[in-house]
Design an enzyme around this catalytic site. Structure first.
Site, short mmCIF file in Angstrom:
data_model
loop_
_atom_site.label_atom_id
_atom_site.label_comp_id
_atom_site.label_asym_id
_atom_site.label_seq_id
_atom_site.Cartn_x
_atom_site.Cartn_y
_atom_site.Cartn_z
N GLY A 236 0.78 -1.23 0.00
CA GLY A 236 0.00 0.00 0.00
C GLY A 236 0.80 1.27 0.00
O GLY A 236 0.24 2.35 0.20
N GLY A 275 3.66 -3.66 -4.29
CA GLY A 275 3.56 -3.93 -5.72
C GLY A 275 3.77 -2.66 -6.52
O GLY A 275 4.77 -2.48 -7.19
N CYS A 345 -15.02 4.61 -28.63
CA CYS A 345 -16.30 5.30 -28.86
C CYS A 345 -17.01 5.55 -27.54
O CYS A 345 -18.13 5.08 -27.31
CB CYS A 345 -17.17 4.48 -29.81
N TYR A 374 -0.34 -1.65 -12.46
CA TYR A 374 -1.78 -1.48 -12.57
C TYR A 374 -2.13 -0.62 -13.79
O TYR A 374 -2.85 0.38 -13.69
CB TYR A 374 -2.35 -0.84 -11.30
#
Length: 418
Positions: A236, A275, A345, A374
């Site tokens: 985190g 991470g 679109c 991510y």
């Protein structure tokens, strides 16, 4: 230690691409050497008595894993698919297996892997694990993931605990969990896992969290008569995309952590599993401008790619920083604010809104740093069936992940709006 954004070698690779082909550029470019330098510095800053794992959910590309592997104690998987991928690409490396909703087949796979530790999220999951271990006559090392409340640490944009969530067990469930473990001789309780918040940029708050985790685990050991070896304090560690210099200060945290552990004369080992903070700065997403247009008084640059490749900006709710790498075309717009969009679109296909540019034209490239975590892996890749971006790794890695060193030079990036 701050995140260092090095775009010089990435830009050279984009130039090479444009020389090789007339096709518009759309690519992820990963500086593997910069990644290796960064994770090595992270590891060397950690005090004694601490372990570093990498949360593969951030970016599990094989060259990324190979660069990280020498400097971490192992990898964390959050699904059965990640577990099998990590076993195939990092054989023999210790694995952690967490996340809610584990299938029985995933649990069977995990307990068959030597050195794999399971993070148990609920009493029901713990019962299933005990039954599977009994039927298969296998042993398993277990961490109980606990969802506790901690006062005085505030909130982040992504809270994983301290309130009702699918993650972990309440403290009130601990006696029942320990009773299940006492009746399951093939399961060994090695420790407790905590991960209350992501996008956490304050090192002082993180130190308070760690201190609280250690205090509560020692209390549980006294109150319940259990002995564990390790506390997993999760990850985190936050990245500030608008201003990378304000991201989590890993060096300051590690210095404070060393003092904290020494003052406590701590006997428990600490484990971390970041991470995003590990891999984010190694990656760039680059797309070539196809059109520059004006609509209802505002400028738009339409580029080859979009949020189906790079979902980070809408997922995080920010205007992503970027660099304009000029081509050879005449300037279409100068000294204006431009919204950067892709080919989808939908009006949601926006990477940055009303950002100032000095000059821009079709054929220029928009280069987005901080795209190493991510990013591609969380994107809706098949929407509209556009082709995927090219995946490039600098320098190319051999089977052992070996590459040469290069001097790091920082690229100037346009900061996103606060």
């Amino acid at each position: 230690m701050t995140l260092r954004i090095d775009g010089s070698r990435v830009r050279e690779e984009v130039r090479r691409l444009r020389q090789e082909s007339d096709d518009p550029v759309c690519a992820y470019v990963y500086d593997i050497d910069a990644l290796r330098t960064h994770v090595r510095a992270m590891r060397e800053a950690l005090p004694a008595g601490c372990e570093l794992y990498y949360a593969a959910k951030a970016n599990a590309d094989a060259p990324v894993l190979a660069a990280i592997a020498p400097w971490v104690d192992g990898f964390e998987a959050a699904s059965g698919g990640e577990l099998r991928w990590l076993r195939a690409h990092q054989p023999g490396k210790p694995l952690l297996f967490g996340g809610p909703g584990k299938l029985d087949a995933d649990i069977r796979d995990a307990i068959a892997i030597p050195g794999c530790t399971l993070h148990v999220e609920s009493l029901g999951e713990l019962r299933r694990l005990a039954a599977i271990a009994h039927r298969t006559n296998r042993t398993a090392s277990v961490f109980l993931r606990m969802n506790i409340g901690v006062d005085g640490v505030g909130d982040t944009r992504l809270m994983m605990g301290g309130k009702p969530t699918p993650f972990g067990m309440d403290e009130a469930d601990l006696p029942a969990a320990l009773a299940i473990l006492r009746d399951a001789p093939r399961l060994t309780l090695e420790g407790f896992h905590f991960h209350l918040m992501s996008h956490q940029c304050d090192a002082a708050i993180q130190l308070r969290l760690v201190n609280t985790y250690l205090d509560i685990v020692h209390r549980w050991q006294r109150d319940h008569g259990v002995a564990v070896t390790t506390v997993n304090a999760g990850g985190g560690f936050g990245v500030d995309y608008a201003d990378p210099s304000r991201s989590f200060d890993w060096a300051a945290f590690c210095e404070g952590l060393g003092r904290l552990l020494a003052d406590r004369n701590e006997t428990l080992r600490l484990r971390f599993e970041p991470g995003r903070f590990v891999s984010v700065a190694c990656g760039w997403y680059v797309m070539e401008v196809l059109d520059v247009k004006r609509s209802h008084g505002e400028w738009f640059a339409v580029a080859h790619g979009g949020t189906h490749h790079f979902r980070t900006p809408p997922a995080q709710g920010h205007d992503h920083p970027f660099v304009v790498w000029r081509g050879h075309g005449d300037v279409a717009v100068a000294h204006e604010k431009v919204t950067l969009v892709g080919q989808l679109c939908t009006p949601k296909d926006v990477l940055a809104r009303r950002q100032p540019v000095d000059a821009l034209a079709p054929g220029d490239c928009l280069a987005f740093p901080l795209a190493g975590a991510y990013a591609w892996n969380i994107s809706h890749q098949n929407f509209l069936m556009h082709p995927p971006p090219r995946m490039l790794y600098l320098p190319p890695c051999d089977a052992a992940g070996v590459a040469s060193r290069h001097d790091a030079r920082c690229a100037d990036v346009v900061p996103s709006k606060p």
